[in-house]
Scaffold this motif. Structure first.
Motif, PDB file in Angstrom:
ATOM      1  N   GLY A  31      80.488  -4.277  31.250  1.00 61.01           N
ATOM      2  CA  GLY A  31      81.725  -3.995  30.512  1.00 61.01           C
ATOM      3  C   GLY A  31      81.884  -2.533  30.111  1.00 61.01           C
ATOM      4  N   ILE A  32      81.352  -1.624  30.932  1.00 62.57           N
ATOM      5  CA  ILE A  32      81.422  -0.194  30.588  1.00 62.57           C
ATOM      6  C   ILE A  32      82.572   0.455  31.355  1.00 62.57           C
ATOM      7  CG2 ILE A  32      80.184   2.004  30.685  1.00 62.57           C
ATOM      8  CD1 ILE A  32      77.592   0.264  30.732  1.00 62.57           C
ATOM      9  N   GLU A  33      83.449   1.110  30.624  1.00 59.65           N
ATOM     10  CA  GLU A  33      84.528   1.854  31.285  1.00 59.65           C
ATOM     11  C   GLU A  33      83.926   3.054  32.012  1.00 59.65           C
ATOM     12  OE1 GLU A  33      87.626   3.085  28.596  1.00 59.65           O
ATOM     13  OE2 GLU A  33      88.537   4.425  30.084  1.00 59.65           O
ATOM     14  N   HIS A  34      84.367   3.283  33.235  1.00 55.25           N
ATOM     15  CA  HIS A  34      83.831   4.438  33.985  1.00 55.25           C
ATOM     16  C   HIS A  34      84.918   5.013  34.885  1.00 55.25           C
ATOM     17  CE1 HIS A  34      83.464   1.862  37.603  1.00 55.25           C
ATOM     18  NE2 HIS A  34      83.105   0.932  36.754  1.00 55.25           N
ATOM     19  N   HIS A  35      84.812   6.310  35.119  1.00 58.55           N
ATOM     20  CA  HIS A  35      85.791   7.009  35.948  1.00 58.55           C
ATOM     21  C   HIS A  35      85.104   8.078  36.785  1.00 58.55           C
ATOM     22  CE1 HIS A  35      89.100   5.264  33.633  1.00 58.55           C
ATOM     23  NE2 HIS A  35      88.335   5.483  32.578  1.00 58.55           N
ATOM     24  N   VAL A  36      85.614   8.257  38.006  1.00 62.72           N
ATOM     25  CA  VAL A  36      85.200   9.383  38.840  1.00 62.72           C
ATOM     26  C   VAL A  36      86.284  10.445  38.714  1.00 62.72           C
ATOM     27  CG1 VAL A  36      84.710  10.175  41.183  1.00 62.72           C
ATOM     28  CG2 VAL A  36      83.927   7.910  40.444  1.00 62.72           C
ATOM     29  N   VAL A  37      85.878  11.661  38.379  1.00 62.71           N
ATOM     30  CA  VAL A  37      86.845  12.743  38.202  1.00 62.71           C
ATOM     31  C   VAL A  37      86.560  13.844  39.230  1.00 62.71           C
ATOM     32  CG1 VAL A  37      87.207  12.297  35.756  1.00 62.71           C
ATOM     33  CG2 VAL A  37      85.400  13.859  36.444  1.00 62.71           C
ATOM     34  N   GLN A  38      87.592  14.608  39.550  1.00 64.23           N
ATOM     35  CA  GLN A  38      87.454  15.677  40.541  1.00 64.23           C
ATOM     36  C   GLN A  38      88.225  16.908  40.108  1.00 64.23           C
ATOM     37  OE1 GLN A  38      88.651  13.602  44.207  1.00 64.23           O
ATOM     38  NE2 GLN A  38      86.709  14.344  45.054  1.00 64.23           N
ATOM     39  N   TYR A  39      87.710  18.032  40.485  1.00 67.94           N
ATOM     40  CA  TYR A  39      88.468  19.274  40.300  1.00 67.94           C
ATOM     41  C   TYR A  39      89.713  19.205  41.181  1.00 67.94           C
ATOM     42  CZ  TYR A  39      89.734  24.175  41.037  1.00 67.94           C
ATOM     43  OH  TYR A  39      90.420  25.349  41.150  1.00 67.94           O
ATOM     44  N   GLU A  40      90.846  19.583  40.626  1.00 72.74           N
ATOM     45  CA  GLU A  40      92.089  19.539  41.401  1.00 72.74           C
ATOM     46  C   GLU A  40      92.658  20.937  41.547  1.00 72.74           C
ATOM     47  OE1 GLU A  40      94.660  16.718  39.503  1.00 72.74           O
ATOM     48  OE2 GLU A  40      93.148  15.144  39.667  1.00 72.74           O
ATOM     49  N   PRO A  41      92.463  21.569  42.699  1.00 67.27           N
ATOM     50  CA  PRO A  41      93.045  22.903  42.891  1.00 67.27           C
ATOM     51  C   PRO A  41      94.560  22.827  42.770  1.00 67.27           C
ATOM     52  CG  PRO A  41      91.570  22.302  44.696  1.00 67.27           C
ATOM     53  CD  PRO A  41      91.777  21.074  43.890  1.00 67.27           C
ATOM     54  N   GLN A  42      95.140  23.845  42.163  1.00 66.42           N
ATOM     55  CA  GLN A  42      96.591  23.829  41.928  1.00 66.42           C
ATOM     56  C   GLN A  42      97.337  24.810  42.821  1.00 66.42           C
ATOM     57  OE1 GLN A  42      97.869  21.609  39.917  1.00 66.42           O
ATOM     58  NE2 GLN A  42      95.901  20.877  39.120  1.00 66.42           N
ATOM     59  N   ARG A  43      96.702  25.954  43.072  1.00 64.43           N
ATOM     60  CA  ARG A  43      97.434  27.003  43.788  1.00 64.43           C
ATOM     61  C   ARG A  43      96.720  27.311  45.095  1.00 64.43           C
ATOM     62  NH1 ARG A  43      96.696  31.391  40.805  1.00 64.43           N
ATOM     63  NH2 ARG A  43      98.288  32.620  41.841  1.00 64.43           N
ATOM     64  N   PHE A  44      97.399  27.031  46.204  1.00 62.43           N
ATOM     65  CA  PHE A  44      96.754  27.212  47.514  1.00 62.43           C
ATOM     66  C   PHE A  44      97.206  28.507  48.199  1.00 62.43           C
ATOM     67  CE2 PHE A  44      96.998  22.558  46.880  1.00 62.43           C
ATOM     68  CZ  PHE A  44      95.649  22.314  46.791  1.00 62.43           C
ATOM     69  N   LYS A  45      98.133  29.215  47.580  1.00 65.88           N
ATOM     70  CA  LYS A  45      98.703  30.426  48.190  1.00 65.88           C
ATOM     71  C   LYS A  45      99.102  30.100  49.628  1.00 65.88           C
ATOM     72  CE  LYS A  45      95.620  33.226  45.398  1.00 65.88           C
ATOM     73  NZ  LYS A  45      94.464  34.094  45.500  1.00 65.88           N
ATOM     74  N   HIS A  46      98.554  30.836  50.598  1.00 67.06           N
ATOM     75  CA  HIS A  46      98.920  30.572  51.998  1.00 67.06           C
ATOM     76  C   HIS A  46      97.871  29.716  52.694  1.00 67.06           C
ATOM     77  CE1 HIS A  46      96.504  34.164  51.609  1.00 67.06           C
ATOM     78  NE2 HIS A  46      96.046  33.945  52.817  1.00 67.06           N
ATOM     79  N   TRP A  47      96.912  29.169  51.949  1.00 67.65           N
ATOM     80  CA  TRP A  47      95.825  28.403  52.564  1.00 67.65           C
ATOM     81  C   TRP A  47      96.213  26.947  52.825  1.00 67.65           C
ATOM     82  CZ3 TRP A  47      92.701  31.930  53.996  1.00 67.65           C
ATOM     83  CH2 TRP A  47      92.309  32.971  53.164  1.00 67.65           C
ATOM     84  N   PRO A  48      95.571  26.326  53.806  1.00 67.15           N
ATOM     85  CA  PRO A  48      95.704  24.865  53.918  1.00 67.15           C
ATOM     86  C   PRO A  48      95.125  24.236  52.649  1.00 67.15           C
ATOM     87  CG  PRO A  48      94.552  25.799  55.839  1.00 67.15           C
ATOM     88  CD  PRO A  48      94.688  26.895  54.838  1.00 67.15           C
ATOM     89  N   PRO A  49      95.772  23.229  52.077  1.00 69.24           N
ATOM     90  CA  PRO A  49      95.242  22.636  50.848  1.00 69.24           C
ATOM     91  C   PRO A  49      93.793  22.159  51.035  1.00 69.24           C
ATOM     92  CG  PRO A  49      97.466  21.876  51.232  1.00 69.24           C
ATOM     93  CD  PRO A  49      97.067  22.654  52.454  1.00 69.24           C
ATOM     94  N   TYR A  50      92.957  22.391  50.006  1.00 72.99           N
ATOM     95  CA  TYR A  50      91.549  21.977  50.057  1.00 72.99           C
ATOM     96  C   TYR A  50      91.226  21.192  48.788  1.00 72.99           C
ATOM     97  CZ  TYR A  50      91.142  26.068  47.041  1.00 72.99           C
ATOM     98  OH  TYR A  50      91.325  26.972  46.031  1.00 72.99           O
ATOM     99  N   PHE A  51      90.282  20.279  48.903  1.00 71.16           N
ATOM    100  CA  PHE A  51      90.037  19.384  47.772  1.00 71.16           C
ATOM    101  C   PHE A  51      88.559  19.174  47.442  1.00 71.16           C
ATOM    102  CE2 PHE A  51      94.118  18.320  49.667  1.00 71.16           C
ATOM    103  CZ  PHE A  51      94.943  18.506  48.567  1.00 71.16           C
ATOM    104  N   THR A  52      87.661  19.777  48.195  1.00 68.64           N
ATOM    105  CA  THR A  52      86.226  19.602  47.916  1.00 68.64           C
ATOM    106  C   THR A  52      85.573  20.974  47.828  1.00 68.64           C
ATOM    107  OG1 THR A  52      85.467  19.612  50.212  1.00 68.64           O
ATOM    108  CG2 THR A  52      86.255  17.504  49.336  1.00 68.64           C
ATOM    109  N   ILE A  53      84.360  20.996  47.332  1.00 65.30           N
ATOM    110  CA  ILE A  53      83.637  22.274  47.230  1.00 65.30           C
ATOM    111  C   ILE A  53      83.377  22.848  48.620  1.00 65.30           C
ATOM    112  CG2 ILE A  53      81.359  21.150  47.101  1.00 65.30           C
ATOM    113  CD1 ILE A  53      80.471  23.383  45.211  1.00 65.30           C
ATOM    114  N   LEU A  54      83.108  21.992  49.591  1.00 64.42           N
ATOM    115  CA  LEU A  54      82.883  22.470  50.963  1.00 64.42           C
ATOM    116  C   LEU A  54      84.165  23.104  51.508  1.00 64.42           C
ATOM    117  CD1 LEU A  54      81.106  22.474  53.619  1.00 64.42           C
ATOM    118  CD2 LEU A  54      82.299  20.358  54.177  1.00 64.42           C
TER     119      LEU A  54
END
Ligand code: SF4
Length: 308
Positions: free
Chosen positions: A66-89
């Motif tokens: 009965g433990i509440e749990h969540h997975v959270v992630q860094y969410e980049p906001q500004r990609f400038k001219h880059w393809p959007p990226y979502f992981t550290i790699l």
């Protein structure tokens, strides 16, 4: 003697790193019937494969308790001219660099692990209510009593954040890593591997050797992409020591973990292909622009050339 006292009406959040220490901490904390409001896990998107296998196993354990749990992630906001990226790699490939751990700095951990958890807590009604009452949120951190974690703990002691009381239960109990592994086993759960990104400087040679081919190929790609910009480090492992080279690529080659032809093809061709992909996608409006993940999927499938 720890003078720390838990405030009865202060919410308690546990940072679960998906490794053995923080898993044992949560199991024992719950067994001792201590207050625990929520468990947060920060996913960098490049955790070790075994870690992702363990994630649902322990999530089911938390559900049963009965433990509440969540997975959270860094969410980049500004990609400038880059393809959007979502992981550290993907972030490192975009900027032609390595995780900051390879430069002996901690900012990757702050950006990809600590900040997403803090952001979640900042929007958590229980935390807001506690702060409004002048209380602090209690944060449980799974540093154990071993020498390595004692050094990490020594760095953190004195770190003040008026919003949090940091608590280190494993150190209060005097548990080292083996005690943690025993506690996880006693719970009937598999003992998770040491958790880290598979591109982390802290990966040991044998841990790298245990990675699947797709992860080894991404390591070679990452080091090749960053190589032209590296000045003071050789690669993900910074510099050579008596027991390993400075680049994981050299280790992968020495141990023949990938075919030499494959390593050469990745090192010479893939960064060029990736740069072309970035240049082409830079012309596309952001809402239609392919994400970097699409290029990586093709790389993993062994396909080269731009296809948009
Ligand atoms: S595991 Fe290593 S590479 Fe990943 S965020 Fe932490 S320090 Fe950085």
């Amino acid at each position: 003697m720890n003078a720390w006292k838990m405030e009865p009406d202060a919410p308690v959040v546990a940072a679960w790193g998906m490794g053995v220490d923080s898993t044992a901490m949560i199991i024992e904390w719950v067994a001792r019937r201590m207050r625990l409001d929520v468990v947060l896990t920060a996913d960098t998107g490049a955790e070790r494969p075994e870690t992702y296998e363990f994630l649902p196993v322990f999530q089911r354990w938390m559900d049963r308790h009965g433990i509440e749990h969540h997975v959270v992630q860094y969410e980049p906001q500004r990609f400038k001219h880059w393809p959007p990226y979502f992981t550290i790699l993907e972030n490192c490939l975009t900027n032609a660099t390595l995780p900051s751990a390879s430069f002996n700095r901690k900012s990757c951990s702050v950006k990809w692990k600590i900040a997403p958890q803090n952001r979640w807590v900042e929007n958590w009604p229980s935390a807001k209510a506690a702060w409004a009452r002048g209380r602090r949120v209690t944060k449980l951190i799974g540093y154990d009593a071993s020498p390595a974690d004692s050094r990490r703990y020594a760095h953190r002691v004195g770190v003040e954040d008026p919003r949090y009381d940091f608590r280190y239960p494993l150190r209060e109990w005097g548990w080292d890593r083996e005690a943690c592994a025993q506690r996880v086993r006693a719970e009937g759960l598999p003992v998770p591997v040491k958790s880290s990104c598979f591109i982390c400087a802290a990966m040991r040679p044998e841990e790298v050797a245990s990675l699947p081919h797709w992860a080894l190929r991404l390591i070679v790609l990452l080091e090749a992409r960053a190589a032209p910009r590296l000045r003071n480090v050789e690669g993900l492992w910074r510099r050579a020591t008596r027991t390993r080279p400075g680049t994981m690529t050299a280790f992968i080659r020495e141990r023949e973990l990938l075919a030499h032809d494959d390593i050469d093809a990745i090192a010479t061709g893939a960064p060029v292909d990736l740069i072309e992909f970035q240049q082409v996608t830079a012309q596309i409006p952001l809402h239609e622009r392919p994400a970097l993940r699409e290029w990586i999927d093709r790389f993993n499938a062994g396909v080269s050339g731009i296809e948009i």
